[in-house]
Scaffold this motif. Structure first.
Motif, PDB file in Angstrom:
ATOM      1  N   THR A 164       0.837  -1.187   0.000  1.00  0.00           N
ATOM      2  CA  THR A 164       0.000   0.000   0.000  1.00  0.00           C
ATOM      3  C   THR A 164       0.875   1.241   0.000  1.00  0.00           C
ATOM      4  OG1 THR A 164      -1.633  -1.213   1.291  1.00  0.00           O
ATOM      5  CG2 THR A 164      -1.892   1.176   1.167  1.00  0.00           C
ATOM      6  N   SER A 165       0.945   1.937  -1.109  1.00  0.00           N
ATOM      7  CA  SER A 165       1.851   3.072  -1.218  1.00  0.00           C
ATOM      8  C   SER A 165       1.128   4.386  -1.474  1.00  0.00           C
ATOM      9  CB  SER A 165       2.880   2.826  -2.339  1.00  0.00           C
ATOM     10  OG  SER A 165       2.222   2.619  -3.562  1.00  0.00           O
ATOM     11  N   THR A 166      -0.173   4.332  -1.844  1.00  0.00           N
ATOM     12  CA  THR A 166      -0.891   5.547  -2.158  1.00  0.00           C
ATOM     13  C   THR A 166      -1.179   6.335  -0.885  1.00  0.00           C
ATOM     14  OG1 THR A 166      -2.984   4.327  -2.059  1.00  0.00           O
ATOM     15  CG2 THR A 166      -1.931   4.534  -4.206  1.00  0.00           C
ATOM     16  N   ARG A 167      -1.225   7.657  -1.036  1.00  0.00           N
ATOM     17  CA  ARG A 167      -1.517   8.527   0.091  1.00  0.00           C
ATOM     18  C   ARG A 167      -3.001   8.442   0.431  1.00  0.00           C
ATOM     19  NH1 ARG A 167       2.522  10.411   3.076  1.00  0.00           N
ATOM     20  NH2 ARG A 167       1.015  11.979   3.787  1.00  0.00           N
ATOM     21  N   ASN A 168      -3.303   8.611   1.686  1.00  0.00           N
ATOM     22  CA  ASN A 168      -4.686   8.664   2.142  1.00  0.00           C
ATOM     23  C   ASN A 168      -5.083  10.138   2.199  1.00  0.00           C
ATOM     24  OD1 ASN A 168      -6.965   8.923   4.008  1.00  0.00           O
ATOM     25  ND2 ASN A 168      -6.640   6.764   4.457  1.00  0.00           N
ATOM     26  N   SER A 169      -5.925  10.566   1.264  1.00  0.00           N
ATOM     27  CA  SER A 169      -6.277  11.978   1.157  1.00  0.00           C
ATOM     28  C   SER A 169      -6.983  12.486   2.406  1.00  0.00           C
ATOM     29  CB  SER A 169      -7.168  12.206  -0.067  1.00  0.00           C
ATOM     30  OG  SER A 169      -6.475  11.889  -1.251  1.00  0.00           O
ATOM     31  N   GLY A 170      -7.834  11.656   2.989  1.00  0.00           N
ATOM     32  CA  GLY A 170      -8.546  12.069   4.188  1.00  0.00           C
ATOM     33  C   GLY A 170      -7.609  12.343   5.344  1.00  0.00           C
ATOM     34  N   LEU A 171      -6.633  11.474   5.550  1.00  0.00           N
ATOM     35  CA  LEU A 171      -5.675  11.671   6.632  1.00  0.00           C
ATOM     36  C   LEU A 171      -4.788  12.880   6.372  1.00  0.00           C
ATOM     37  CD1 LEU A 171      -4.591   8.003   7.495  1.00  0.00           C
ATOM     38  CD2 LEU A 171      -6.447   9.379   8.464  1.00  0.00           C
ATOM     39  N   ASP A 172      -4.425  13.095   5.109  1.00  0.00           N
ATOM     40  CA  ASP A 172      -3.605  14.266   4.773  1.00  0.00           C
ATOM     41  C   ASP A 172      -4.376  15.563   5.018  1.00  0.00           C
ATOM     42  OD1 ASP A 172      -1.440  12.750   4.071  1.00  0.00           O
ATOM     43  OD2 ASP A 172      -1.809  12.814   1.917  1.00  0.00           O
ATOM     44  N   ALA A 173      -5.654  15.580   4.639  1.00  0.00           N
ATOM     45  CA  ALA A 173      -6.472  16.776   4.866  1.00  0.00           C
ATOM     46  C   ALA A 173      -6.671  17.021   6.354  1.00  0.00           C
ATOM     47  CB  ALA A 173      -7.824  16.623   4.166  1.00  0.00           C
ATOM     48  N   LEU A 174      -6.872  15.945   7.104  1.00  0.00           N
ATOM     49  CA  LEU A 174      -7.056  16.079   8.550  1.00  0.00           C
ATOM     50  C   LEU A 174      -5.801  16.630   9.204  1.00  0.00           C
ATOM     51  CD1 LEU A 174      -8.551  15.666  11.194  1.00  0.00           C
ATOM     52  CD2 LEU A 174      -7.903  13.240  11.120  1.00  0.00           C
ATOM     53  N   ARG A 175      -4.657  16.120   8.814  1.00  0.00           N
ATOM     54  CA  ARG A 175      -3.395  16.594   9.386  1.00  0.00           C
ATOM     55  C   ARG A 175      -3.191  18.082   9.080  1.00  0.00           C
ATOM     56  NH1 ARG A 175       1.746  13.121   7.901  1.00  0.00           N
ATOM     57  NH2 ARG A 175       0.965  13.656   5.824  1.00  0.00           N
ATOM     58  N   ALA A 176      -3.563  18.511   7.885  1.00  0.00           N
ATOM     59  CA  ALA A 176      -3.435  19.924   7.530  1.00  0.00           C
ATOM     60  C   ALA A 176      -4.356  20.785   8.387  1.00  0.00           C
ATOM     61  CB  ALA A 176      -3.757  20.117   6.044  1.00  0.00           C
ATOM     62  N   CYS A 177      -5.585  20.342   8.591  1.00  0.00           N
ATOM     63  CA  CYS A 177      -6.531  21.117   9.397  1.00  0.00           C
ATOM     64  C   CYS A 177      -6.103  21.178  10.861  1.00  0.00           C
ATOM     65  CB  CYS A 177      -7.929  20.503   9.287  1.00  0.00           C
ATOM     66  SG  CYS A 177      -8.747  20.814   7.703  1.00  0.00           S
ATOM     67  N   ILE A 178      -5.580  20.095  11.390  1.00  0.00           N
ATOM     68  CA  ILE A 178      -5.125  20.104  12.778  1.00  0.00           C
ATOM     69  C   ILE A 178      -3.915  21.028  12.924  1.00  0.00           C
ATOM     70  CG2 ILE A 178      -4.237  18.697  14.672  1.00  0.00           C
ATOM     71  CD1 ILE A 178      -7.174  18.317  14.084  1.00  0.00           C
ATOM     72  N   THR A 179      -3.104  21.129  11.886  1.00  0.00           N
ATOM     73  CA  THR A 179      -1.979  22.071  11.924  1.00  0.00           C
ATOM     74  C   THR A 179      -2.481  23.502  12.059  1.00  0.00           C
ATOM     75  OG1 THR A 179      -0.599  20.611  10.571  1.00  0.00           O
ATOM     76  CG2 THR A 179       0.031  22.927  10.663  1.00  0.00           C
ATOM     77  N   LEU A 180      -3.517  23.849  11.303  1.00  0.00           N
ATOM     78  CA  LEU A 180      -4.096  25.186  11.430  1.00  0.00           C
ATOM     79  C   LEU A 180      -4.737  25.370  12.801  1.00  0.00           C
ATOM     80  CD1 LEU A 180      -5.734  25.702   7.907  1.00  0.00           C
ATOM     81  CD2 LEU A 180      -3.419  26.263   8.671  1.00  0.00           C
TER      82      LEU A 180
END
Length: 387
Positions: A19-35
């Protein structure tokens, strides 16, 4: 904690290596938590309780301060723990892909280098900026800090902790199985927690937090780390690592998410109720309040974390446009936000406005400026390799 090798919640469990593809949901969540981290520190600037470089409005008993304190208390319960959960999840996949030696080298570069840059450059700059509020000269303060050998880890304590967790993970793998892996170690990464295990984990986390805070109270730093909060960080990092092969956080059972979200909603008002009840009933202050706080945190955190993981992954199947660039810039935003946030707040410190308005405007402008600066930094190939 149950083990499942073939299927989970209707999904076929795939090995991490495939499994090498990025998980878009987790990436978006991480970005929002950063903000959210930026707004968390902005709330402390304008009246919430917490460690930060610049306090324009000190905490008091006003409605604004109480709301901002509650905002930060809820954030503190889950947002950094969520980062550790995701870190543990991706650590397992990264070690499987790269091997222990290359994984540690990568961690030293991506975590160690920004930690050094922040500790020696951005941290002192932020301290010097904040000191100008008291009439201290910026450059004079900055030179003094450098001559003194000040190392200020600030929010990069997270990178410092992850370096320690990464080293401990590799050491644990070596102790359990050497470098080649074993069936026993594979089983440790196929874990799928039941509701009973999540409940036990919450209770043990609360008890561990209470014990840690009896030695290192909230606000006390040890090597730049607030160890009083580390019970949940360790548990969530281990949960992310232990469930990575089963991909539990990517395929959460709907009933489990709903249950823990309800538990979080029920638990959420308990802490403020006990806190405010301490005025007519002083016996509730001190140790009783500390006990409530220690167990309140994981009960709230589990539900918020699960609902966010589930919701973001349901909504984001791919990242386009602004979401794609925000996700790519999230780590850089996290690193650079302290001097930017302090600088923005200082720019209009003498303009009278409500704390809520200042919180909203300063936080929003700081996020926008950090987004722009992060984009510029990522144009530089040397920075892009690290960030």
């Amino acid at each position: 904690m149950s083990t499942q090798n073939s299927s989970f919640a209707g999904f076929k469990v795939q090995s991490i290596e495939k499994t090498s593809t990025r998980n878009s949901g987790l990436d978006a969540l991480r970005a929002c938590i950063t903000l959210l981290v930026v707004f968390h520190h902005c709330a402390i600037t304008y009246g919430a309780i917490g460690g930060w470089y610049y306090h324009e409005i000190p905490p008091d008993k006003s409605f604004t301060s109480v709301v901002l304190v509650l905002f930060c208390s809820v954030n503190q319960a889950f947002f950094m723990g969520l980062f550790f959960l995701l870190a543990g999840h991706y650590t397992a996949r990264s070690i499987d892909k790269k091997g222990s030696t290359r994984f540690l080298a990568d961690r030293l570069l991506r975590l160690g280098a920004p930690l050094l840059v922040y500790g020696l450059l951005l941290g002192p700059i932020t301290i010097a900026l904040a000191a100008t509020r008291a009439g201290q000269p910026f450059f004079g303060t900055l030179i003094y800090l450098w001559r003194k050998g000040t190392f200020e880890n600030g929010p990069m304590w997270f990178a410092q902790a992850l370096l320690l967790f990464s080293a401990a993970t590799v050491a644990g793998r070596w102790i359990l199985s050497g470098y080649n892996g074993s069936p026993r170690l594979q089983n440790l990464r196929n874990l799928v927690p039941s509701n009973s295990m999540l409940c036990i984990a919450a209770l043990l986390t609360g008890a561990a937090a209470l014990a840690l805070r009896s030695v290192w109270p909230v606000g006390v730093n040890v090597w730049g780390l607030q160890l009083g909060y580390f019970a949940s960080y360790i548990v969530l990092y281990a949960a992310g690592y232990g469930t990575a092969r089963a991909r539990w956080i990517e395929h959460l059972p709907e009933r489990q998410v709903r249950l823990w979200w309800r538990i979080a909603l029920i638990a959420l008002p308990v802490l403020p109720i006990v806190y405010f009840a301490g005025k007519p009933f002083p016996a509730l202050r001190g140790f009783p309040l500390a006990v409530v706080y220690a167990f309140w945190e994981p009960l709230v955190a589990w539900g918020i974390i699960l609902i966010l993981l589930d919701g973001f992954q349901r909504h984001f199947h791919r990242l386009d446009g602004l979401w794609s660039s925000l996700s790519r810039r999230a780590y850089t935003i996290y690193i650079i936000h302290p001097p930017v946030l302090v600088g923005v707040a200082l720019m209009w410190k003498n303009i009278p406005a409500s704390p809520f308005l200042k919180f909203a405007v300063t936080g929003s402008v700081a996020c926008f400026v950090c987004y722009l600066i992060a984009g510029l930094l990522l144009w530089v190939p040397a920075f892009r390799k690290v960030l």
